[in-house]
Design a protein around this motif. Structure first.
Motif, PDB file in Angstrom:
ATOM      1  N   ILE A  63       0.829  -1.197   0.000  1.00 20.11           N
ATOM      2  CA  ILE A  63       0.000   0.000   0.000  1.00 20.11           C
ATOM      3  C   ILE A  63       0.868   1.254   0.000  1.00 20.11           C
ATOM      4  O   ILE A  63       0.617   2.209  -0.746  1.00 20.11           O
ATOM      5  CB  ILE A  63      -0.945  -0.003   1.214  1.00 20.11           C
ATOM      6  N   GLN A  64       1.918   1.249   0.814  1.00 18.84           N
ATOM      7  CA  GLN A  64       2.758   2.440   0.914  1.00 18.84           C
ATOM      8  C   GLN A  64       3.496   2.733  -0.386  1.00 18.84           C
ATOM      9  O   GLN A  64       3.592   3.889  -0.805  1.00 18.84           O
ATOM     10  CB  GLN A  64       3.763   2.294   2.049  1.00 18.84           C
ATOM     11  N   SER A 104       0.390   2.202  -3.818  1.00 18.45           N
ATOM     12  CA  SER A 104      -0.938   2.818  -3.870  1.00 18.45           C
ATOM     13  C   SER A 104      -0.927   4.134  -4.646  1.00 18.45           C
ATOM     14  O   SER A 104      -1.879   4.434  -5.381  1.00 18.45           O
ATOM     15  CB  SER A 104      -1.482   3.039  -2.455  1.00 18.45           C
ATOM     16  N   CYS A 161      -3.336   4.550  -7.733  1.00 17.97           N
ATOM     17  CA  CYS A 161      -4.426   5.530  -7.627  1.00 17.97           C
ATOM     18  C   CYS A 161      -4.355   6.556  -8.758  1.00 17.97           C
ATOM     19  O   CYS A 161      -5.389   6.968  -9.304  1.00 17.97           O
ATOM     20  CB  CYS A 161      -4.376   6.229  -6.272  1.00 17.97           C
ATOM     21  N   LEU A 206     -11.072   3.480  -4.903  1.00 16.44           N
ATOM     22  CA  LEU A 206     -10.250   2.379  -4.400  1.00 16.44           C
ATOM     23  C   LEU A 206     -10.260   2.407  -2.878  1.00 16.44           C
ATOM     24  O   LEU A 206      -9.983   3.434  -2.270  1.00 16.44           O
ATOM     25  CB  LEU A 206      -8.814   2.486  -4.904  1.00 16.44           C
ATOM     26  N   PHE A 250      -8.451   0.532   0.233  1.00 21.56           N
ATOM     27  CA  PHE A 250      -7.404  -0.384   0.663  1.00 21.56           C
ATOM     28  C   PHE A 250      -7.730  -0.880   2.063  1.00 21.56           C
ATOM     29  O   PHE A 250      -7.905  -0.084   2.993  1.00 21.56           O
ATOM     30  CB  PHE A 250      -6.037   0.292   0.639  1.00 21.56           C
TER      31      PHE A 250
END
Length: 309
Positions: free
Chosen positions: A107-108, A111, A115, A127, A129
């Motif tokens: 994610i870090q 993302s 995105c 989106l 997460f």
């Protein structure tokens, strides 16, 4: 509730259009006798003669005439419903929320580009997460999440997967760390450092420890944190050494030993297994055009011609 044979609906539509048992039989590829039996079933189902003799032909009853347009519309709707989808998806018009469950590291570090790509192609897509406390597949089965991303150690038999990229662990330490100066990074010098370990479940040992143990060495674990970003932050501001997947380091650090943001990457002095990052989803989403588009976006991002892969 009485079972309804949808074949009767199609037959009635053709009979009303042709006004002839023989003509309807020809269109449907049936014999005239089979078509006559179908007409008898339709009469029994509707309680109306539907088509009656007028000279040498057949004419519809008032009830049949009132049904003609409705039956034709229903038949077209049924056929369209049961026909494979062929309309191409228009991402620009797509309005949907997708839930992706992934590790904090993914994610870090992924993302933001994901995105950005989604926003450019489909500005009305949202989106979401979701955190990944475990590898339970129940949320996929129950439709609570759309896509799972990470290392798949065991696979539920019905799940679908696609490899996104392969990676490996590397070491990081602050610029100027004694380990990175002078004699090079040997297994003995690496093990002698104080280490920070990233583990969601607070597991402190892993493949690197197995490799060191084979050499009669053991590293000192001083700090355990839940995420790789935390480990990197501590390594940047101390003499702790961190172990992270190379994708966590971004373009500059993964490519060369150059120092970026106060951290310096180094190759581990022992061999560790390769990491495979995959996407996983439930088969009911396999043919969904919007979900397929999401998977393609994720795959394109991860498998792009990028040095960290």
């Amino acid at each position: 509730m009485q079972n309804v044979d949808l074949n009767l609906l199609v037959a009635l539509d053709v009979l009303l259009a042709e006004g002839s048992v023989t003509g309807a039989a020809r269109r449907l590829g049936l014999s005239a006798s089979a078509m006559s039996r179908t007409l008898a079933r339709l009469r029994a189902a509707t309680g109306d003669p539907l088509l009656v003799r007028a000279g040498r032909g057949l004419v519809p009853t008032p009830h049949a005439a009132s049904l003609r347009d409705r039956v034709h519309a229903l038949t077209r709707e049924v056929q369209a419903t049961l026909r494979p989808r062929s309309d191409p998806l228009d991402p620009g018009a797509l309005e949907r929320t997708f839930t992706i469950r992934a590790s904090e590291a993914f994610i870090q570090f992924f993302s933001m580009p994901l995105c950005a790509a989604i926003a450019e192609a489909s500005p009305r897509v949202c989106l979401r997460f979701a955190p990944k406390p475990n590898k339970d597949v129940a949320p996929l089965r129950e439709g609570l999440i759309d896509l799972e991303i990470g290392v798949i150690k065991s696979l539920a038999p019905e799940m679908r997967t696609q490899l996104l990229f392969r990676d490996r662990f590397v070491g990081v330490a602050r610029a100027g760390h004694p380990l990175l100066t002078g004699r090079g990074v040997t297994a003995r010098r690496y093990a002698a450092c104080r280490h920070v370990v990233a583990s969601r479940k607070a597991h402190v040992t892993g493949p690197v420890d197995d490799a060191l143990e084979a050499l009669g060495l053991r590293r000192t674990i001083s700090v355990v944190v839940p995420a790789h970003a935390d480990a990197m932050r501590l390594a940047r501001h101390s003499d702790l050494v961190a172990l992270v997947p190379s994708f966590c380091l971004g373009h500059g650090l993964a490519d060369s030993p150059a120092t970026t943001a106060g951290l310096q990457r180094f190759e581990l002095p022992v061999q560790t297994p390769e990491i495979s990052i995959s996407a996983m989803w439930h088969p009911r989403m396999d043919a969904d055009p919007a979900h397929r588009w999401l998977r393609q976006m994720v795959v394109s991002l991860c498998q792009a011609d990028h040095p960290i892969f």
